[in-house]
Design an enzyme around this catalytic site. Structure first.
Site, PDB file in Angstrom:
ATOM      1  N   ARG A  15       0.853  -1.202   0.000  1.00 50.23           N
ATOM      2  CA  ARG A  15       0.000   0.000   0.000  1.00 50.23           C
ATOM      3  C   ARG A  15       0.882   1.243   0.000  1.00 50.23           C
ATOM      4  NH1 ARG A  15      -0.831   4.782   2.519  1.00 50.23           N
ATOM      5  NH2 ARG A  15      -0.677   3.846   4.587  1.00 50.23           N
ATOM      6  N   ASP A  16       1.515   1.558   1.128  1.00 51.64           N
ATOM      7  CA  ASP A  16       2.338   2.774   1.170  1.00 51.64           C
ATOM      8  C   ASP A  16       3.567   2.610   0.279  1.00 51.64           C
ATOM      9  OD1 ASP A  16       2.625   5.347   1.949  1.00 51.64           O
ATOM     10  OD2 ASP A  16       2.820   4.961   4.088  1.00 51.64           O
ATOM     11  N   TYR A 143      -6.264   5.041  11.371  1.00 54.97           N
ATOM     12  CA  TYR A 143      -5.100   5.923  11.167  1.00 54.97           C
ATOM     13  C   TYR A 143      -5.475   7.330  11.596  1.00 54.97           C
ATOM     14  CZ  TYR A 143      -2.045   3.237   7.911  1.00 54.97           C
ATOM     15  OH  TYR A 143      -1.174   2.356   7.323  1.00 54.97           O
ATOM     16  N   GLU A 145      -4.207  10.434  10.421  1.00 54.17           N
ATOM     17  CA  GLU A 145      -3.276  11.019   9.444  1.00 54.17           C
ATOM     18  C   GLU A 145      -2.738  12.352   9.959  1.00 54.17           C
ATOM     19  OE1 GLU A 145      -4.952  12.039   5.654  1.00 54.17           O
ATOM     20  OE2 GLU A 145      -3.011  11.957   4.662  1.00 54.17           O
ATOM     21  N   THR A 178       3.156  11.326   9.238  1.00 53.67           N
ATOM     22  CA  THR A 178       2.834  11.318   7.808  1.00 53.67           C
ATOM     23  C   THR A 178       3.882  12.028   6.951  1.00 53.67           C
ATOM     24  OG1 THR A 178       0.511  11.238   8.390  1.00 53.67           O
ATOM     25  CG2 THR A 178       1.008  11.976   6.157  1.00 53.67           C
ATOM     26  N   HIS A 206       3.812   4.678  12.703  1.00 51.77           N
ATOM     27  CA  HIS A 206       4.040   4.611  11.255  1.00 51.77           C
ATOM     28  C   HIS A 206       5.011   5.750  10.906  1.00 51.77           C
ATOM     29  CE1 HIS A 206       2.201   4.089   7.060  1.00 51.77           C
ATOM     30  NE2 HIS A 206       2.798   5.263   6.938  1.00 51.77           N
ATOM     31  N   HIS A 208       7.894   7.883   8.577  1.00 50.81           N
ATOM     32  CA  HIS A 208       8.407   8.207   7.238  1.00 50.81           C
ATOM     33  C   HIS A 208       9.834   8.727   7.366  1.00 50.81           C
ATOM     34  CE1 HIS A 208       5.270   7.486   4.220  1.00 50.81           C
ATOM     35  NE2 HIS A 208       4.442   7.553   5.250  1.00 50.81           N
TER      36      HIS A 208
HETATM   37  C1  LIG Z   1      -1.224   8.651   4.700  1.00 52.90           C
HETATM   38  C2  LIG Z   1      -1.421   8.215   3.332  1.00 52.90           C
HETATM   39  O1  LIG Z   1      -0.517   7.912   2.630  1.00 52.90           O
HETATM   40  S1  LIG Z   1      -2.968   8.175   2.825  1.00 52.90           S
HETATM   41  C3  LIG Z   1      -2.993   7.412   1.316  1.00 52.90           C
HETATM   42  C4  LIG Z   1      -4.352   7.426   0.841  1.00 52.90           C
HETATM   43  N1  LIG Z   1      -4.427   6.656  -0.334  1.00 52.90           N
HETATM   44  C5  LIG Z   1      -4.675   7.240  -1.512  1.00 52.90           C
HETATM   45  O2  LIG Z   1      -4.793   8.449  -1.651  1.00 52.90           O
HETATM   46  C6  LIG Z   1      -4.825   6.256  -2.590  1.00 52.90           C
HETATM   47  C7  LIG Z   1      -4.862   6.823  -3.923  1.00 52.90           C
HETATM   48  N2  LIG Z   1      -5.965   7.791  -4.046  1.00 52.90           N
HETATM   49  C8  LIG Z   1      -6.931   7.667  -4.981  1.00 52.90           C
HETATM   50  O3  LIG Z   1      -6.957   6.744  -5.770  1.00 52.90           O
HETATM   51  C9  LIG Z   1      -7.939   8.768  -5.062  1.00 52.90           C
HETATM   52  O4  LIG Z   1      -7.417   9.915  -4.407  1.00 52.90           O
HETATM   53  C10 LIG Z   1      -9.316   8.374  -4.433  1.00 52.90           C
HETATM   54  C11 LIG Z   1      -9.913   7.234  -5.215  1.00 52.90           C
HETATM   55  C12 LIG Z   1      -9.138   7.967  -2.982  1.00 52.90           C
HETATM   56  C13 LIG Z   1     -10.253   9.591  -4.476  1.00 52.90           C
HETATM   57  O5  LIG Z   1     -10.191  10.106  -5.783  1.00 52.90           O
HETATM   58  P1  LIG Z   1     -11.004  11.433  -6.228  1.00 52.90           P
HETATM   59  O6  LIG Z   1     -12.442  11.230  -5.925  1.00 52.90           O
HETATM   60  O7  LIG Z   1     -10.596  11.688  -7.627  1.00 52.90           O
HETATM   61  O8  LIG Z   1     -10.529  12.591  -5.227  1.00 52.90           O
HETATM   62  P2  LIG Z   1      -9.120  13.356  -5.157  1.00 52.90           P
HETATM   63  O9  LIG Z   1      -8.009  12.389  -5.179  1.00 52.90           O
HETATM   64  O10 LIG Z   1      -9.048  14.486  -6.153  1.00 52.90           O
HETATM   65  O11 LIG Z   1      -9.228  14.074  -3.731  1.00 52.90           O
HETATM   66  C14 LIG Z   1      -9.355  13.365  -2.569  1.00 52.90           C
HETATM   67  C15 LIG Z   1     -10.708  13.600  -1.925  1.00 52.90           C
HETATM   68  O12 LIG Z   1     -10.722  12.803  -0.757  1.00 52.90           O
HETATM   69  C16 LIG Z   1     -11.026  13.632   0.377  1.00 52.90           C
HETATM   70  N3  LIG Z   1     -10.340  13.036   1.515  1.00 52.90           N
HETATM   71  C17 LIG Z   1      -9.090  13.237   1.944  1.00 52.90           C
HETATM   72  N4  LIG Z   1      -8.884  12.496   3.040  1.00 52.90           N
HETATM   73  C18 LIG Z   1     -10.017  11.815   3.277  1.00 52.90           C
HETATM   74  C19 LIG Z   1     -10.409  10.913   4.263  1.00 52.90           C
HETATM   75  N5  LIG Z   1      -9.555  10.530   5.189  1.00 52.90           N
HETATM   76  N6  LIG Z   1     -11.647  10.400   4.203  1.00 52.90           N
HETATM   77  C20 LIG Z   1     -12.512  10.782   3.247  1.00 52.90           C
HETATM   78  N7  LIG Z   1     -12.196  11.631   2.268  1.00 52.90           N
HETATM   79  C21 LIG Z   1     -10.962  12.151   2.308  1.00 52.90           C
HETATM   80  C22 LIG Z   1     -10.510  14.987  -0.017  1.00 52.90           C
HETATM   81  O13 LIG Z   1     -11.096  15.981   0.787  1.00 52.90           O
HETATM   82  C23 LIG Z   1     -10.950  15.034  -1.473  1.00 52.90           C
HETATM   83  O14 LIG Z   1     -12.339  15.264  -1.499  1.00 52.90           O
HETATM   84  P3  LIG Z   1     -13.032  16.455  -2.373  1.00 52.90           P
HETATM   85  O15 LIG Z   1     -12.706  16.107  -3.785  1.00 52.90           O
HETATM   86  O16 LIG Z   1     -14.480  16.338  -2.023  1.00 52.90           O
HETATM   87  O17 LIG Z   1     -12.414  17.718  -1.904  1.00 52.90           O
END
Ligand SMILES: CC(=O)SCCNC(=O)CCNC(=O)[C@H](O)C(C)(C)COP(=O)(O)OP(=O)(O)OC[C@H]1O[C@@H](n2cnc3c(N)ncnc32)[C@H](O)[C@@H]1OP(=O)(O)O
Length: 526
Positions: A15-16, A143, A145, A178, A206, A208
């Protein structure tokens, strides 16, 4: 005493680790890595994806959960999901996963500016998500974050979130640094504080690696009361990566009294597989898994090892399924060379050893790398005793490389006095060459080793006529490293291959008989 007797390792390579720029694992690769992590390396838990990412990700998680169900490991396979009821939970249900790692906002800054919500609203949304997951039979870890910034700048909010979560049906609370901003002493203070305030909670840490402090921070987190730590193989991860599992395991074992389930002797194998699938080369000086970290280079060190293993530390290579090496180059003394000769089963008279040492130092001065497998050639050259038999030689070749057409190689090999020809076309000139060699070898019922690494170095300086050094690593039951030097990269690789063919011929000679000896033989053209 805040240190726990046993620490859980949660590996998040899939994942990460996959959030490393340019890294993407195929579903089948994810499955292979998951199997090695759980079955051989024996990490306690694995995080394999973020929910909702893509169809390919869904397929990958399904493959893993299907296998994990059969093996009874499903409660050790985790998926990150968002506060977005019901989307992430439904995705987990479809993927067959049973553990959600719910990503909530651990700092007020992230909550207010990214989600644009109040804490009350966020807590209510989190509760809805946890309750929905539980209804679907899914266990939840949470988590926080940006927890590290939260502890620095909005502690009241961050602690109120933990206080709220401790009363929910949550297995673990996971505290990420993070952005990799914490110093070890801050980790110690923050973890001690949350541990003292919420002594019954299982906390994971966790880390980094933005300041290269991830392993030091993990040590402090463990000493101050976390029960689990997150890491990735080879330290993969976004930006500077996560805490590398290999270093975390070694440091926790050697510097604390805590126990881990990790099988250290499997670390190298998993690390090489992740290197291969991620396409990210492990730096040669990376602790535990780097190519050179168990190689003594200085003659004084080899001498000390000969006398009383004076230059060993607790990181013995055998712990990690590796062996100590003694490099050959301009800083080699006789002791280094003796160690390599012992490995090859060659003995020399003292004056011969002096001459060979001198030659290796000269080569080192010319920036040439010398591998153990080069030694017999150097000995033969220096002592002019022709002790090296050249059983196999490249008699001739014709290579093509043109736009719009596949490269081709016409090759003539001499094997024990007989000539063999083949023609092949592959994905590049060296690939074509190897296919032609393979064609000949198949006809003779001979086996070729597996190529496991290929490195090309060109001296800096921007000269197009500079010599290129190609070092190829082969696996033939034992690891063989051969080198070729030429102004043309493919020719250098062919020279390295010719050397390898002679080495394996000498290894296998006596066990195989060449029935075509002395005859001209032509293989079918490809
Ligand atoms: C600590 C970490 O490393 S966290 C890692 C998280 N994992 C990822 O991000 C995986 C890859 N991400 C993705 O594939 C995409 O971002 C998805 C599928 C999750 C969402 O995609 P999209 O709908 O296109 O949204 P996008 O990426 O532009 O923006 C993220 C959205 O999630 C929202 N968001 C951020 N954190 C969270 C959360 N913890 N819970 C819910 N929503 C969240 C943001 O506010 C944003 O929403 P908005 O568009 O209404 O403002």
């Amino acid at each position: 005493m805040r240190l726990h007797h046993q620490i859980e390792i949660m590996d998040t390579t899939l994942r990460d680790g996959e959030q490393t720029s340019g890294v993407s694992f195929l579903p089948s690769e994810k499955l292979q890595i998951a199997k090695l992590l759980l079955e051989e390396l024996k990490v306690d838990r694995i995080e394999v994806a973020s929910a909702r990412v893509s169809e390919g990700e869904l397929e990958g998680v399904k493959k893993i959960t299907h296998w994990a169900t059969e093996k009874g490991y499903l409660d050790r396979v985790e998926v990150l999901g968002f506060v977005d009821t019901p989307a992430s939970v439904d995705w987990l249900v479809e993927a067959g996963a049973k553990v959600l790692n719910l990503l909530t906002k651990g700092s007020l800054n992230h909550l207010v500016h990214q989600l644009k919500k109040t804490p009350e609203r966020h807590f209510a949304d989190i509760k809805k998500c946890i309750d929905y997951a539980r209804q679907k039979g899914i266990a939840v870890n949470v988590y926080l974050e940006d927890w590290s910034s939260g502890m620095r700048n909005s502690k009241e909010y961050t602690l109120s979130l933990i206080d709220f979560l401790k009363d929910q049906q949550v297995e673990r609370i996971m505290l990420p640094d993070t952005l990799g901003i914490l110093k070890p002493e801050e980790v110690a203070t923050f973890i001690a504080e949350v541990h003292a305030t919420f002594p019954k909670v299982h906390f994971d840490f966790h880390a980094h690696n933005d300041y290269d402090l991830s392993v030091a921070n993990v040590l402090e987190a463990v000493k101050n009361g976390v029960k689990g730590v997150h890491s990735t193989i080879n330290g993969l991860g976004e930006r500077a990566g996560n805490a590398p599992l290999e270093s975390v395991a070694a440091a926790l074992s050697d510097f604390t009294s805590t126990k881990l389930n990790i099988q250290e002797n499997k670390i190298y194998r998993v690390s090489k597989l992740v290197e291969q699938f991620s396409g990210l080369h492990i730096p040669s000086n990376k602790p535990v898994v780097g190519e050179n970290v168990f190689t003594q280079t200085a003659g004084i060190h080899a001498d000390g090892d000969n006398k009383k293993n004076l230059y060993f530390n607790d990181l013995l290579p055998e712990r990690f399924g590796r062996t100590r090496k003694y490099a050959l180059g301009k800083t080699s003394g006789k002791a280094n060379i003796l160690k390599n000769l012992m490995e090859l089963g060659i003995s020399l008279e003292p004056d011969e050893l002096t001459k060979v040492t001198q030659k290796i130092i000269e080569l080192g001065d010319r920036k040439e790398r010398v591998t153990t497998e080069d030694l017999p050639y150097i000995i033969s050259d220096v002592l002019q005793n022709n002790s090296i038999r050249k059983d196999i030689s490249i008699e001739g070749y014709h290579m093509t490389h043109s736009k719009g057409l596949k490269p081709t190689v016409q090759l003539k090999l001499n094997i024990l006095g007989s000539s063999y020809e083949a023609h092949a076309s592959g994905n590049g000139q060296f690939d074509s060459f190897m296919l032609a060699v393979q064609e000949i070898y198949q006809t003779l019922g001979k086996k070729l080793p597996k190529l496991t690494d290929f490195s090309v170095s060109i001296p800096p300086g921007g000269k197009t006529d500079a010599f290129v050094e190609t070092v190829i690593t082969w696996d033939y039951g034992r690891i063989i490293k051969t080198k070729g030097l030429d102004s043309d990269q493919t020719v250098a690789a062919m020279m390295a291959t010719e050397k390898m063919l002679n080495i394996i011929e000498q290894i296998t000679l006596g066990t195989t008989e060449n029935t075509n000896h002395g005859n001209e033989y032509r293989t079918a053209a490809r």
